[in-house]
Scaffold this active site. Sequence first.
Site, PDB file in Angstrom:
ATOM      1  N   LYS A   9       9.564  25.852-119.806  1.00 47.97           N
ATOM      2  CA  LYS A   9       9.492  25.841-121.231  1.00 47.97           C
ATOM      3  C   LYS A   9      11.153  25.491-121.951  1.00 47.97           C
ATOM      4  O   LYS A   9      11.844  25.410-121.052  1.00 47.97           O
ATOM      5  CB  LYS A   9       9.161  27.319-121.755  1.00 47.97           C
ATOM      6  N   TYR A  49      -2.319  27.657-125.798  1.00 53.16           N
ATOM      7  CA  TYR A  49      -2.309  29.169-125.973  1.00 53.16           C
ATOM      8  C   TYR A  49      -3.465  29.564-126.876  1.00 53.16           C
ATOM      9  O   TYR A  49      -3.366  30.667-127.468  1.00 53.16           O
ATOM     10  CB  TYR A  49      -0.966  29.503-126.714  1.00 53.16           C
ATOM     11  N   ARG A 102      11.077  34.376-113.148  1.00 47.28           N
ATOM     12  CA  ARG A 102      11.517  34.995-114.124  1.00 47.28           C
ATOM     13  C   ARG A 102      12.286  36.435-113.563  1.00 47.28           C
ATOM     14  O   ARG A 102      13.262  36.810-114.424  1.00 47.28           O
ATOM     15  CB  ARG A 102      10.079  35.501-114.649  1.00 47.28           C
ATOM     16  N   ASN A 112      10.670  33.534-121.324  1.00 46.02           N
ATOM     17  CA  ASN A 112      10.238  33.663-119.905  1.00 46.02           C
ATOM     18  C   ASN A 112      10.235  32.338-118.928  1.00 46.02           C
ATOM     19  O   ASN A 112       9.504  32.501-117.987  1.00 46.02           O
ATOM     20  CB  ASN A 112       9.029  34.686-119.629  1.00 46.02           C
ATOM     21  N   HIS A 115       5.630  28.341-117.929  1.00 52.00           N
ATOM     22  CA  HIS A 115       4.270  28.879-117.740  1.00 52.00           C
ATOM     23  C   HIS A 115       3.438  28.249-116.248  1.00 52.00           C
ATOM     24  O   HIS A 115       3.982  27.101-115.759  1.00 52.00           O
ATOM     25  CB  HIS A 115       3.265  28.108-118.711  1.00 52.00           C
ATOM     26  N   GLU A 126      -6.127  23.258-118.272  1.00 50.59           N
ATOM     27  CA  GLU A 126      -4.742  22.792-118.562  1.00 50.59           C
ATOM     28  C   GLU A 126      -4.448  21.512-117.931  1.00 50.59           C
ATOM     29  O   GLU A 126      -3.655  20.755-118.881  1.00 50.59           O
ATOM     30  CB  GLU A 126      -3.962  24.012-118.197  1.00 50.59           C
TER      31      GLU A 126
END
Length: 149
Positions: A9, A49, A102, A112, A115, A126
């Site tokens: 991310k 999402y 994490r 965090n 993904h 995905e």
Amino acid sequence: MERTFLMIKPDGVQRGLISNIIGRFETKGFTLVGLKFMAVSRELAEKHYDVHRERPFFAGLVDFITSGPVVAMVWEGEGVIASARKIIGATKPLEAEPGTIRGDLGVTVGRNIIHGSDAPETAQAEIALWFTDSELVSWEPAAKGWLYE
Ligand code: DAT
Ligand code: MG
């Protein structure tokens, strides 16, 4: 062989954690089959999402994931979907075990770091959402005989 979708991310990119994170999957013995550094459109973020659309944090999550570049990846290997989730750790970094991404590198749920797909169906969806077939490379690592019996 199983495949999963992983995405570093914007916080992971901005904090200079790309090599630390990719190194964990590479040294584990999983095989990289897709990799791209990219900006994320709102449309893609909202589709990714979609399952969280009704949650109070949805708008903030989409704002965050579109706030800077990400590293989108597909990794392959035996049991890679569940194993990657273990390597990533619990959703809330303060609850994630030390030794996980994490647990080692993050503090708060809204930052965090990475993904990872949570099941075979979501992994398949995905991967198809983020990558075209021609962006995925099937190859046989030379070390395969030393990783698998
Ligand atoms: P995971 O990323 O571990 O699969 P998830 O699918 O439940 O977790 O949620 C997706 C992302 O949404 C998560 O990585 C961070 C954000 N999120 C989840 N729960 C949240 C909460 N209670 N407050 C703020 N953000 C949250
Ligand atoms: Mg999830």
